[in-house]
Design an enzyme around this catalytic site. Sequence first.
Site, PDB file in Angstrom:
ATOM      1  N   GLU A  44      -7.358   5.359   1.796  1.00 60.54           N
ATOM      2  CA  GLU A  44      -5.963   5.526   1.356  1.00 60.54           C
ATOM      3  C   GLU A  44      -5.903   5.547  -0.159  1.00 60.54           C
ATOM      4  OE1 GLU A  44      -3.306   2.485   2.789  1.00 60.54           O
ATOM      5  OE2 GLU A  44      -1.615   3.288   1.640  1.00 60.54           O
ATOM      6  N   GLU A  69      -6.472   1.682  -5.435  1.00 59.63           N
ATOM      7  CA  GLU A  69      -5.215   1.517  -6.190  1.00 59.63           C
ATOM      8  C   GLU A  69      -5.594   1.194  -7.630  1.00 59.63           C
ATOM      9  OE1 GLU A  69      -1.687   1.752  -5.719  1.00 59.63           O
ATOM     10  OE2 GLU A  69      -1.944   1.317  -7.838  1.00 59.63           O
ATOM     11  N   ASP A  96      -9.673   4.540  -9.638  1.00 63.42           N
ATOM     12  CA  ASP A  96      -8.864   5.738  -9.763  1.00 63.42           C
ATOM     13  C   ASP A  96      -9.330   6.864  -8.848  1.00 63.42           C
ATOM     14  OD1 ASP A  96      -7.680   8.189 -10.965  1.00 63.42           O
ATOM     15  OD2 ASP A  96      -6.897   6.642 -12.277  1.00 63.42           O
ATOM     16  N   ASP A 118       2.758   9.870  -6.939  1.00 62.04           N
ATOM     17  CA  ASP A 118       3.649  10.198  -8.058  1.00 62.04           C
ATOM     18  C   ASP A 118       3.829  11.716  -8.113  1.00 62.04           C
ATOM     19  OD1 ASP A 118       3.568   7.461  -8.712  1.00 62.04           O
ATOM     20  OD2 ASP A 118       1.707   7.743  -9.822  1.00 62.04           O
ATOM     21  N   ASP A 154       8.578  11.784  -0.045  1.00 65.31           N
ATOM     22  CA  ASP A 154      10.031  11.991   0.013  1.00 65.31           C
ATOM     23  C   ASP A 154      10.406  13.194  -0.843  1.00 65.31           C
ATOM     24  OD1 ASP A 154       9.156  10.362  -2.296  1.00 65.31           O
ATOM     25  OD2 ASP A 154      11.226  10.656  -2.916  1.00 65.31           O
ATOM     26  N   THR A 190       5.321   3.251   5.026  1.00 72.08           N
ATOM     27  CA  THR A 190       4.827   2.596   3.820  1.00 72.08           C
ATOM     28  C   THR A 190       5.984   1.806   3.193  1.00 72.08           C
ATOM     29  OG1 THR A 190       5.401   4.230   2.133  1.00 72.08           O
ATOM     30  CG2 THR A 190       3.435   4.685   3.441  1.00 72.08           C
ATOM     31  N   TYR A 192       7.281   2.328   0.220  1.00 70.83           N
ATOM     32  CA  TYR A 192       8.203   3.309  -0.360  1.00 70.83           C
ATOM     33  C   TYR A 192       8.992   4.028   0.731  1.00 70.83           C
ATOM     34  CZ  TYR A 192       7.215   3.352  -5.356  1.00 70.83           C
ATOM     35  OH  TYR A 192       7.151   3.028  -6.692  1.00 70.83           O
TER      36      TYR A 192
END
Length: 243
Positions: A44, A69, A96, A118, A154, A190, A192
């Site tokens: 992930e 992460e 990263d 992002d 989204d 998730t 978010y």
Amino acid sequence: MRMRKKPNLSARMERCTSLLISSPKDYRGHWRELKPDAQELRLELGCGKGKFTVETAEQHPEALYIAIERVPDAMVIAMERCMAKGLKNVFFIDGDAALLRDYFSGNEVDILYINFCDPWPSHKHARRRLTHENFLVLYRGILRDGGEIRFKTDNRDLFEYSLFQFPKAGYKLTEVTRDLHATGIKGVMTDYEEKFYSCGTPINRCVGIKQHLACEPEFHPIAGPVPDYLQSETRKNQENTDI
Ligand SMILES: C[S@@+](CC[C@H](N)C(=O)[O-])C[C@H]1O[C@@H](n2cnc3c(N)ncnc32)[C@H](O)[C@@H]1O
């Protein structure tokens, strides 16, 4: 919601040390040694606070999960959640996504999740999007043929953009939806996603399946070991992170 830098971060990380892979390069090609009976290796990118990581790993004890992460203040929460559940099939990389080929060898990963990355809306920042063609080519170098990228966002503009990027990088698109939860909640949400869903924002999802190509597309490493923009973003995020 803004996340403040945690003053007690080191102590909290220390308590989760059994889940943290501090030298991921040493595991390149050997990740399955962490769980020799693993049927799949799932990775992930940008797990954030880890609701998805924890719940998905709990549902699939047969799989080995690695979450990457770059903001430790977020990742520590994900690690604590896994510790609290006593999960033995999840490990974390404080690193990263741009460096994935340093961490994993060819064909090592079965499923790669990109959840609510992002969007980098400005055209001049397009190469930073985790679904830019160059990143998708990078992932080809660690995914097995037939392996999947499962992508949720989204952001409709990012989604439409990504639908063009997947085929360019040699992935077959499947399970394309612009309203995943139209008929009720599907799959694990998730952190978010929960927020967007509660505001009525439709969730976009697709799966890209890695196709075998006679000639692999060329990956253009982003200059330097870690690109400048990522280093400065990381530092900025560690000070005051949107999460
Ligand atoms: C918008 S948040 C989404 C978090 C989580 N996936 C969710 O859906 O709740 C994006 C996360 O990706 C992380 N991230 C962004 N770019 C990354 C990169 N290149 N490598 C690793 N993590 C990254 C950020 O630090 C942030 O935690």
